[in-house]
Design a protein around this motif. Structure first.
Motif, short mmCIF file in Angstrom:
data_model
loop_
_atom_site.label_atom_id
_atom_site.label_comp_id
_atom_site.label_asym_id
_atom_site.label_seq_id
_atom_site.Cartn_x
_atom_site.Cartn_y
_atom_site.Cartn_z
N VAL A 1 0.85 -1.19 0.00
CA VAL A 1 0.00 0.00 0.00
C VAL A 1 0.89 1.24 0.00
CG1 VAL A 1 -1.78 1.29 1.23
CG2 VAL A 1 -1.81 -1.21 1.27
N SER A 2 0.68 2.11 -0.98
CA SER A 2 1.45 3.36 -1.08
C SER A 2 2.94 3.09 -1.02
CB SER A 2 1.03 4.33 0.05
OG SER A 2 -0.34 4.63 -0.04
N ASN A 3 3.38 2.06 -1.74
CA ASN A 3 4.80 1.67 -1.81
C ASN A 3 5.34 1.21 -0.46
OD1 ASN A 3 5.03 2.28 -4.60
ND2 ASN A 3 5.23 4.47 -4.09
N ASN A 4 4.45 0.87 0.47
CA ASN A 4 4.86 0.33 1.75
C ASN A 4 4.41 -1.12 1.84
OD1 ASN A 4 6.07 2.61 3.29
ND2 ASN A 4 4.07 3.54 2.92
N TYR A 5 5.24 -1.95 2.47
CA TYR A 5 4.89 -3.35 2.66
C TYR A 5 4.31 -3.53 4.06
CZ TYR A 5 7.85 -4.12 -1.42
OH TYR A 5 8.41 -4.07 -2.67
N PHE A 6 3.21 -4.27 4.13
CA PHE A 6 2.59 -4.56 5.41
C PHE A 6 2.29 -6.05 5.51
CE2 PHE A 6 1.42 -0.14 4.64
CZ PHE A 6 1.74 0.45 5.86
N TYR A 7 2.47 -6.56 6.71
CA TYR A 7 2.04 -7.91 7.02
C TYR A 7 1.02 -7.82 8.13
CZ TYR A 7 5.88 -9.71 4.20
OH TYR A 7 6.72 -10.00 3.16
N ILE A 8 -0.14 -8.36 7.90
CA ILE A 8 -1.22 -8.24 8.87
C ILE A 8 -1.62 -9.63 9.35
CG2 ILE A 8 -3.62 -7.54 9.21
CD1 ILE A 8 -3.21 -5.40 7.15
N SER A 9 -1.75 -9.75 10.65
CA SER A 9 -2.29 -10.99 11.21
C SER A 9 -3.70 -10.70 11.71
CB SER A 9 -1.41 -11.48 12.36
OG SER A 9 -1.33 -10.49 13.38
N ALA A 10 -4.44 -11.73 11.96
CA ALA A 10 -5.82 -11.57 12.43
C ALA A 10 -6.05 -12.44 13.65
CB ALA A 10 -6.80 -11.94 11.33
N ASP B 1 0.30 -16.53 21.01
CA ASP B 1 0.57 -17.83 20.40
C ASP B 1 -0.70 -18.51 19.88
OD1 ASP B 1 -0.37 -18.06 22.99
OD2 ASP B 1 0.66 -19.97 23.37
N VAL B 2 -1.84 -17.83 20.00
CA VAL B 2 -3.12 -18.39 19.57
C VAL B 2 -3.75 -17.46 18.54
CG1 VAL B 2 -5.41 -19.16 20.26
CG2 VAL B 2 -3.47 -19.51 21.80
N ALA B 3 -3.96 -17.96 17.34
CA ALA B 3 -4.57 -17.14 16.29
C ALA B 3 -6.05 -17.41 16.15
CB ALA B 3 -3.87 -17.37 14.95
N ILE B 4 -6.47 -18.66 16.41
CA ILE B 4 -7.86 -19.07 16.26
C ILE B 4 -8.32 -19.74 17.55
CG2 ILE B 4 -9.49 -20.47 14.93
CD1 ILE B 4 -7.48 -20.35 12.60
N SER B 5 -9.44 -19.28 18.10
CA SER B 5 -9.93 -19.83 19.36
C SER B 5 -11.40 -20.21 19.24
CB SER B 5 -9.78 -18.81 20.50
OG SER B 5 -8.43 -18.44 20.68
N MET B 6 -11.74 -21.39 19.79
CA MET B 6 -13.12 -21.82 19.91
C MET B 6 -13.65 -21.33 21.25
SD MET B 6 -13.69 -23.63 17.10
CE MET B 6 -15.16 -24.54 17.52
#
Length: 572
Positions: free
Chosen positions: A256-265, A298-303
């Protein structure tokens, strides 16, 4: 794939009747047509008291009633009604023309003109209603569509969720509600602007739609939050696999706008009807599971499970304590000394924030710092610590010629904010603190959000005369490719690696490699968390330039730090 919500109530417009009921209108029309034909044929008149209505007038009245039926068909049956009305009008038109030709009479001419008027009227009404329906559809779609991403919005989600629950019939109708929240998205808005942030949100929406299955419903419910309803997911393992695919596609690099981003969820999942059969609860439980993921790196997905709602309540309570501490001045800072490994000369101090509650009880940083980072309150804490530590040290410098360095920690959120550099300049002007004795400590996680923005900010700090230290080195995103580009002065080896020096040779080699890399890149190296003489001896032999830890100095109150510097008079 464009999503639609079946059975969604229209925003406006006339309710259309079932198609089969048009037969009733057609029947009435033909009854009136037949009656009108008989009246014209036998010139039937109607007498009511002293009033007499001739056949022509009766025929006109019945003609107006026929037009009314045609208009009703167009209004309540739309296209089907228009086609039917148009055909009926043409048929009657032909019958009138045939009557004129066969019986050589001109009495049906007035009826012929009326039919032409009828056709014109129903065409005008149909075209108007068609345009009205199109506008109503657009308005209706706007009401349930997110204007930025084109996904369904929260209202659409609520309607769809209620519909699924209302139509629930068997186990085959089970579904999962998946809450997706982008981590640290505010950093993007603060670093490159809201327009770029909007572009990222649109890209996230497009990526989600790429994976969208016919059983999936995807909506944006606000800010950086998306929600997915997954029907007929089968087993829990299969559900986890589906959700993991959504998570993975989000984590791919953004440009985006010549910038690199890494996004986690951070992702939370609740199940219907297992967790709840109430729409508000099933949503709230997915939200609770999402926050559990957000608060556990350390947890990306939780039930969802019941303990998570209790966790949220605790987090809310902790957030309130932080706000109270900021407003009522329950924060304080301690200073931990740093020493030259060989000469044992004091290098400086790291300022560490501490907090009490309203009853004066100490709250562990491990409890309140993560909540402060998640809520954005960490920026206010940063400013408080920097200002007060600088004011204290300024008073130290007024009565001492010490060259000790003051190190302060800066959160990722704060460093990447648009106002960060201006705030640092203002604090330097406000306190009169010498820039060359101030060191900014950052963590490696800053580079996963925006390498270019971070380097730009750190370069400006260096131009201002400040020192920069990379904290917790080796625990995050270390790589030689970025390390060689960083405008930093020092790397700090995290305590977890220092703890591994004694148990085995592997830990010693790892630390030796870090120190070697640091020196090759012309960085000083400080080891933190040093607690034993054995650790100190190894670090000295490996060439660690400085150490910080309990072996030579625990975190202390500012008054004790002043005494360590040989200042006996009281320093405010």
């Amino acid at each position: 794939m464009k999503q639609s919500i079946k059975n969604n109530k229209s925003f406006s417009g006339t309710k259309q009747l079932p198609k089969w009921t048009i037969v009733v209108s057609i029947l009435f029309y033909f009854i009136i047509l037949f009656t009108n034909f008989q009246i014209n044929k036998f010139e039937i008149s109607l007498t009511i008291g002293e009033f007499s209505i001739n056949s022509l007038s009766i025929s006109d009245i019945l003609g107006q009633l026929q037009m009314f039926i045609l208009i009703v068909m167009v209004i309540f049956y739309r296209k089907q009604g228009f086609i039917t009305a148009f055909i009926l009008s043409i048929v009657q038109e032909l019958l009138l023309i045939l009557t004129i030709i066969m019986f050589n009479t001109y009495s049906p001419v007035s009826g012929l003109a009326a039919q032409i008027t009828s056709i014109s009227v129903i065409i005008i009404i149909y075209l108007y209603l068609k345009k009205l329906d199109m506008n109503s559809k657009i308005i209706s779609e706007y009401a349930v569509t997110d204007a930025l991403t084109g996904l369904p919005n929260r209202r659409a989600f609520n309607d769809y969720l209620s519909l699924l629950i209302e139509n629930y019939d068997s186990k085959e109708d089970n579904f999962a509600v998946v809450m997706v929240d982008l981590d640290n998205f505010k950093n993007i808005n603060d670093s490159v602007g809201h327009d770029s942030g909007d572009n990222v949100l649109c890209e996230v929406a497009q990526r989600l739609k790429i994976l969208q299955d016919k059983n999936d419903f995807i909506a944006r419910i606000g800010g950086d939050e998306f929600i997915i309803i997954i029907k007929n997911y089968g087993t829990i393992d299969n559900l986890t696999y589906i959700v993991k695919r959504y998570s993975d596609i989000i984590s791919n690099r953004f440009i985006v706008s010549n910038n690199y981003f890494y996004i986690s969820a951070s992702i939370g999942i609740s199940l219907f009807p297992k967790d709840s059969q109430d729409p508000s609860e099933i949503f709230r439980y997915a939200d609770a599971a999402m926050y559990y993921s957000k608060n556990h790196n350390d947890v990306a997905i939780s039930m969802y499970n019941r303990s998570m709602t209790e966790k949220i309540e605790n987090n809310v309570a902790m957030e309130q304590k932080i706000r109270t501490a900021l407003d009522e001045d329950y924060l304080y800072f301690v200073l931990q000394p740093q020493y030259d490994t060989k000469t044992k000369k004091l290098r400086g101090f790291e300022a560490l924030v501490r907090m009490k509650d309203e009853q004066g009880n100490h709250i562990s940083p491990n409890l309140f710092i993560p909540i402060a980072e998640k809520t954005g309150l960490i920026t206010r804490i940063d400013i408080w610590v920097i200002r007060n530590a600088m004011l204290f040290f300024k008073n130290i410098l007024a009565v001492s010629d010490t060259k000790a360095t003051l190190s302060v920690n800066i959160s990722v959120l704060h460093l990447l904010s648009a106002n960060f550099l201006d705030e640092i300049k203002q604090l330097l002007d406000e306190t009169g603190f010498p820039p060359n004795q101030l060191e900014i400590e950052i963590t490696e996680s800053v580079f996963i959000f925006s390498m270019s923005k971070a380097i730009e900010t750190l370069t400006e700090l260096k131009k201002m005369g400040l020192h920069v230290s990379l904290d917790d080195f080796g625990t995050g995103y270390s790589s030689l490719s970025y390390l060689s580009k960083l405008p930093i002065d020092m790397i700090k080896i995290d305590k977890c690696f220092i703890d591994e020096l004694l148990p085995g040779e592997a830990g010693k080699k790892y630390v030796a490699a870090i120190i070697s890399i640091g020196h090759i890149l012309n960085f000083s190296v400080i080891s933190e968390g040093v607690e034993s003489q054995e650790q100190l001896d190894i670090l000295t032999s490996l060439g660690s330039d400085y150490i910080q830890g309990y072996i030579w100095g625990k975190p202390m109150l500012p008054s004790d730090a002043a005494k360590l510097l040989g200042i006996t008079e009281e320093v405010c």
